[in-house]
Motif scaffolding. Structure first.
Motif, PDB file in Angstrom:
ATOM      1  N   PHE A 187       0.822  -1.277  -0.044  1.00 51.06           N
ATOM      2  CA  PHE A 187      -0.072   0.228   0.113  1.00 51.06           C
ATOM      3  C   PHE A 187       1.201   0.781  -0.091  1.00 51.06           C
ATOM      4  N   VAL A 188       0.835   1.964  -1.125  1.00 55.54           N
ATOM      5  CA  VAL A 188       1.549   2.980  -1.346  1.00 55.54           C
ATOM      6  C   VAL A 188       1.157   4.441  -1.255  1.00 55.54           C
ATOM      7  N   ASP A 189       1.431   5.216  -0.523  1.00 61.41           N
ATOM      8  CA  ASP A 189       0.866   6.517  -1.107  1.00 61.41           C
ATOM      9  C   ASP A 189       1.400   7.326  -2.112  1.00 61.41           C
ATOM     10  N   PRO A 190       0.088   7.715  -3.114  1.00 64.87           N
ATOM     11  CA  PRO A 190       0.163   7.477  -4.536  1.00 64.87           C
ATOM     12  C   PRO A 190       1.182   9.246  -4.133  1.00 64.87           C
ATOM     13  N   THR A 191       1.399  10.682  -3.243  1.00 68.51           N
ATOM     14  CA  THR A 191       1.576  11.675  -3.506  1.00 68.51           C
ATOM     15  C   THR A 191       2.648  11.264  -3.811  1.00 68.51           C
ATOM     16  N   ASN A 192       4.305  10.953  -2.818  1.00 72.37           N
ATOM     17  CA  ASN A 192       5.002  10.365  -2.974  1.00 72.37           C
ATOM     18  C   ASN A 192       6.122   9.454  -3.257  1.00 72.37           C
ATOM     19  N   GLY A 193       5.108   7.596  -3.130  1.00 75.12           N
ATOM     20  CA  GLY A 193       5.322   6.230  -3.491  1.00 75.12           C
ATOM     21  C   GLY A 193       6.370   5.324  -1.616  1.00 75.12           C
ATOM     22  N   GLN A 194       5.794   6.216  -0.764  1.00 77.35           N
ATOM     23  CA  GLN A 194       6.071   5.867   0.020  1.00 77.35           C
ATOM     24  C   GLN A 194       4.950   4.640   0.901  1.00 77.35           C
ATOM     25  N   ILE A 195       5.980   3.884   0.821  1.00 77.97           N
ATOM     26  CA  ILE A 195       5.198   2.853   1.189  1.00 77.97           C
ATOM     27  C   ILE A 195       4.288   2.390   2.816  1.00 77.97           C
TER      28      ILE A 195
END
Length: 90
Positions: free
Chosen positions: A78-86
């Motif tokens: 599951f990834v934050d779509p604003t920065n790619g952080q898992i």
């Protein structure tokens, strides 16, 4: 009869747990969609961490990437779509 009741309760509990785990119980971001990275960039960020992306989608303001880890194990990220952080994994 008792076995059926126990199995029914267990199925309901497991279903609720997997539904919550799937979305982590909340969106990954509250940022507007205009600030989200393109899916190709999200995939590239995850692959740079050693995962091989097999399938990816956006759901509930969260990138859901179905991947293989370095050992070939299936991992849903599951990834934050604003920065790619898992944010989480299953």
């Amino acid at each position: 009869m008792r076995k059926i009741a126990i199995l029914t309760v267990a199925a309901v509990i497991l279903g609720a747990a997997s539904a919550q785990a799937g979305s982590l119980g909340k969106p990954c971001t509250s940022a507007p969609e205009a600030q989200w990275l393109p899916m190709a960039q999200l995939q590239a960020k995850v692959e740079a961490q050693g995962y091989k992306v097999q399938k990816a989608k956006l759901k509930n303001a969260c990138g859901e990437l179905y991947t293989l880890d370095k050992n070939g194990n299936r991992v849903e990220l599951f990834v934050d779509p604003t920065n790619g952080q898992i944010i989480g994994q299953m």
